[in-house]
Design an enzyme around this catalytic site. Structure first.
Site, mmCIF file in Angstrom:
data_model
loop_
_atom_site.group_PDB
_atom_site.id
_atom_site.type_symbol
_atom_site.label_atom_id
_atom_site.label_comp_id
_atom_site.label_asym_id
_atom_site.label_seq_id
_atom_site.Cartn_x
_atom_site.Cartn_y
_atom_site.Cartn_z
ATOM 1 N N HIS A 88 -20.449 -24.612 9.091
ATOM 2 C CA HIS A 88 -20.401 -23.412 9.937
ATOM 3 C C HIS A 88 -18.982 -23.164 10.461
ATOM 4 O O HIS A 88 -18.514 -22.021 10.497
ATOM 5 C CB HIS A 88 -21.386 -23.578 11.101
ATOM 6 C CG HIS A 88 -21.461 -22.401 12.011
ATOM 7 N ND1 HIS A 88 -22.085 -21.228 11.659
ATOM 8 C CD2 HIS A 88 -20.993 -22.207 13.265
ATOM 9 C CE1 HIS A 88 -21.996 -20.368 12.653
ATOM 10 N NE2 HIS A 88 -21.337 -20.935 13.641
ATOM 11 N N ARG A 127 -4.543 -27.881 23.692
ATOM 12 C CA ARG A 127 -3.933 -26.588 23.379
ATOM 13 C C ARG A 127 -4.269 -25.509 24.413
ATOM 14 O O ARG A 127 -3.795 -24.388 24.315
ATOM 15 C CB ARG A 127 -4.375 -26.156 21.983
ATOM 16 C CG ARG A 127 -3.687 -26.989 20.914
ATOM 17 C CD ARG A 127 -4.462 -27.016 19.600
ATOM 18 N NE ARG A 127 -3.750 -27.793 18.601
ATOM 19 C CZ ARG A 127 -3.702 -29.128 18.553
ATOM 20 N NH1 ARG A 127 -4.325 -29.848 19.474
ATOM 21 N NH2 ARG A 127 -3.029 -29.748 17.595
#
Length: 154
Positions: A88, A127
């Site tokens: 996915h 991040r």
């Protein structure tokens, strides 16, 4: 020789942001970073429009609609797709990236890809404002520069 470069002056720019609600514990930090980056470079709070969508797969459609509205000088897309045990991840990442690129190319408005595609939650956290900086902030700076590049080409 003519050289066209963007600058990082955001004064007067109107910026749209499309942000995914999925993995909101990450995307909310990306959004905060983007807004901080925009306002520090002179974009007014009143010139920033934030639209929330369910997930990264839904980002391109809304980004395209916002870009086509011609109300914005640039669009920033923010999301966080974290690899799981199935394929996915690959489909969502690929289609989100293709869709964002398509939105920019068909509208002529910069649409900045600020969707994290990470293997682990830890990488996403890094991040979104820790060790690796804030990719939302970086996307905001790219949006300002690209909006100004296109103004220079007009």
């Amino acid at each position: 020789m003519n050289v066209i470069e963007g600058n990082l002056v955001g004064t007067g720019l109107k910026i749209g942001i499309v942000v995914s609600r999925f993995n909101e514990f990450i995307t909310s930090k990306l959004l905060s970073g983007a807004i901080d980056g925009l306002t520090r470079h002179g974009v007014s709070d009143n010139d920033i429009t934030v639209t929330w969508v369910p997930g990264a797969f839904e980002i391109p459609l809304v980004a395209k609609k916002m870009a086509e509205s011609k109300q914005f000088d640039a669009i920033i897309t923010l999301g966080a797709v974290i690899r799981g045990a199935t394929s996915h991840f690959d489909y969502v990442c690929s289609e989100a990236a293709k869709g964002v690129s398509h939105a920019a190319l068909t509208s002529g408005v910069p649409v900045i890809f600020g969707v994290l595609t990470t293997d682990t939650i830890e990488q996403a956290i890094e991040r979104a404002g820790t060790k690796a900086g804030n990719k939302g902030w970086e996307a905001a700076v790219s949006a300002i520069e690209m909006a100004n590049v296109l103004r220079g080409l007009a």
